[in-house]
Scaffold this motif. Sequence first.
Motif, PDB file in Angstrom:
ATOM      1  N   TRP A 141       0.965  -1.058   0.080  1.00 56.58           N
ATOM      2  CA  TRP A 141       0.130   0.095  -0.043  1.00 56.58           C
ATOM      3  C   TRP A 141       0.978   1.104   0.395  1.00 56.58           C
ATOM      4  CZ3 TRP A 141      -5.507  -0.097  -0.102  1.00 56.58           C
ATOM      5  CH2 TRP A 141      -6.056  -1.305   0.122  1.00 56.58           C
ATOM      6  N   PRO A 142       0.339   2.379  -0.554  1.00 56.42           N
ATOM      7  CA  PRO A 142       1.017   3.618  -0.621  1.00 56.42           C
ATOM      8  C   PRO A 142       1.629   4.227   0.714  1.00 56.42           C
ATOM      9  CG  PRO A 142      -1.136   4.189  -1.461  1.00 56.42           C
ATOM     10  CD  PRO A 142      -0.709   2.533  -0.961  1.00 56.42           C
ATOM     11  N   SER A 143       0.717   3.899   1.793  1.00 53.93           N
ATOM     12  CA  SER A 143       0.722   4.253   3.016  1.00 53.93           C
ATOM     13  C   SER A 143       0.096   3.458   3.989  1.00 53.93           C
ATOM     14  CB  SER A 143       0.410   5.755   3.272  1.00 53.93           C
ATOM     15  OG  SER A 143      -0.983   6.038   3.033  1.00 53.93           O
ATOM     16  N   ALA A 144       0.258   3.500   5.333  1.00 53.31           N
ATOM     17  CA  ALA A 144      -0.730   3.019   6.364  1.00 53.31           C
ATOM     18  C   ALA A 144      -2.198   3.305   6.434  1.00 53.31           C
ATOM     19  CB  ALA A 144      -0.090   2.971   7.845  1.00 53.31           C
ATOM     20  N   GLU A 145      -2.320   4.643   6.135  1.00 52.69           N
ATOM     21  CA  GLU A 145      -3.475   5.404   6.097  1.00 52.69           C
ATOM     22  C   GLU A 145      -4.588   4.819   4.923  1.00 52.69           C
ATOM     23  OE1 GLU A 145      -5.831   9.698   6.234  1.00 52.69           O
ATOM     24  OE2 GLU A 145      -3.696   9.549   6.173  1.00 52.69           O
ATOM     25  N   SER A 146      -4.018   4.600   3.614  1.00 51.30           N
ATOM     26  CA  SER A 146      -4.645   3.988   2.726  1.00 51.30           C
ATOM     27  C   SER A 146      -4.784   2.705   2.853  1.00 51.30           C
ATOM     28  CB  SER A 146      -3.603   4.297   1.470  1.00 51.30           C
ATOM     29  OG  SER A 146      -2.429   3.740   1.232  1.00 51.30           O
ATOM     30  N   ALA A 147      -3.956   1.886   3.431  1.00 45.51           N
ATOM     31  CA  ALA A 147      -4.337   0.547   3.632  1.00 45.51           C
ATOM     32  C   ALA A 147      -5.578   0.447   4.497  1.00 45.51           C
ATOM     33  CB  ALA A 147      -3.153  -0.122   4.242  1.00 45.51           C
ATOM     34  N   ARG A 148      -5.727   1.117   5.795  1.00 38.94           N
ATOM     35  CA  ARG A 148      -6.584   1.278   6.691  1.00 38.94           C
ATOM     36  C   ARG A 148      -7.965   1.531   5.901  1.00 38.94           C
ATOM     37  NH1 ARG A 148      -4.509   4.376   9.896  1.00 38.94           N
ATOM     38  NH2 ARG A 148      -3.511   2.509  11.458  1.00 38.94           N
TER      39      ARG A 148
END
Length: 393
Positions: free
Chosen positions: A243-250
Motif C-alpha cells: 500500500w502507498p501508506s498505512a492510512e490508505s491501507a486502513r
Amino acid sequence: MALHAAAFYFTGLASNSRLRAQNFSERGGFKRGFVRAVAVPPLFSTPRPLSRISGFGGAFAGNNSSLETSDSSLVVCFGEMLIDFVPTISGLSLGESPAFKKAPGGAPANVAVGIARLGGSSAFIGKVGEDEFGYMLADILKENNVNNQGMRFDPGARTALAFVTLRNDGEREFMFYRNPSADMLLEEKELDLDIIRKARIFHYGSISLITEPCKSAHIAAAMVAKDAGVLLSYDPNLRLPLWPSAESARDGILSIWDAADIIKISEEEISFLTKGEDPYDDAVVRKLFHPNLKLLLVTEGPQGCRYYTKEFSGRVSGLKVNAVDTTGAGDAFVAGILSQLATDISLLQDEGRLVEALRFANACGALTVMERGAIPALPTRDAVMNALVNIVA
C-alpha cells in the motif's frame, strides 16, 4: 519496505506447461530469460466506502438478512496468485539465504486449493502473466481440482513474485516484486460473471483493492455476487508494503468492510484497524462487527481462534505442533471453515456445530505450518481428521 525494479534470471524451471511456455515468443509474449519488474507511476486512488461508490449502495443493500443462497456448494476465490520464494534455511535474511524453494501462493488461490484439497468445490478468478510461472500456476489449480476458467493471462506483465524471510519461529516477512504484476491488471470486462453467480460463497482479500484496474474489477465482481444472493467472505490479509501508506491501507480495507457476511482477521489486523486498541478486548472486536455481519473470526495463531456472531461468541483452542513455516496458515484456516459453510450455511446459527467446524479449521491451519510453502502444505480432509484424533489441543 521499498519495492525496486529488478531483473532475475531463472534456470531449471520445472512445469507441466513447458510446451506452451516454449511458444510464448511465437504468440507475441515475452521471450524466455529475464523477468523484469518495471516501475510505473502509482495508480492509487483514495478509497471510498462502498455506499459512496457509484452503483454499490443498491447492489449491497439487499440480500443481507437471509442465509439462503443457491444450491451450489461452490466457493469462488478472487484475487492474486503468485510465486512465493521460501528460503531453505530459517532465521536468515534474504541476502544471507543460500537458496529458495519456489512455491505457488497468493491468499485467495491458497484458499481455493485448500477447499478443493479438503474435498470441497472451488474456483479461482484472477490474472497471471503469460509466462512460465503463470501457466505453471494455472496447471497447479487444475491438478488440485480447482476450476480455473476465470483465470486470465497478461502478455505484457509478469506473474507476481514474493520472497519470504522465515524467522526461527516460522513467522515471515515479505518482499514483493509486482510493479506492476499481472494480478494488478485484471479488468472488469475479463470477469467470468457466470461462475460468480453460481457460487455459494465469494471470497476475497484487500490486495486487489490497491490499484486500478483490478480495484474496479473486484468491486464489480462483489456486486454481481451480492445481487445473486452469494455470501461474501473477506480476509483483509494486510500487507502494508504493497500500500502507498498505512492510512490508505486502513481506509481501503474498511471501504468494503460493511459488505461482507463473513470476515476473518488476525490480532495484528485488529490493532492496525483500530489504531492500536487491544485486540484481546471483546469490546474492541465488537466495534468491528457491522449490522449485516453473520460471522467474525479472529485468528490467534497456535492459540486457535475466537468467533463472534450476533447471538453468541467464544474461543476454540488450536492444536500444538512444531511450526516450520506459517505461510498459508490463515488461508488454510479460511479454507477449512468455508468448505463446511458452503455445504451447510446453517452452521452459523448453531454454536455447537460451529465450534466443531472451527476445530476442523484450526487443524487445517496447524498442519499447514508443519511444512514449507503455502499450497504444498495444505492438508487433505483425511489428514485433518487424523490430526484431530492424534494431536493434543
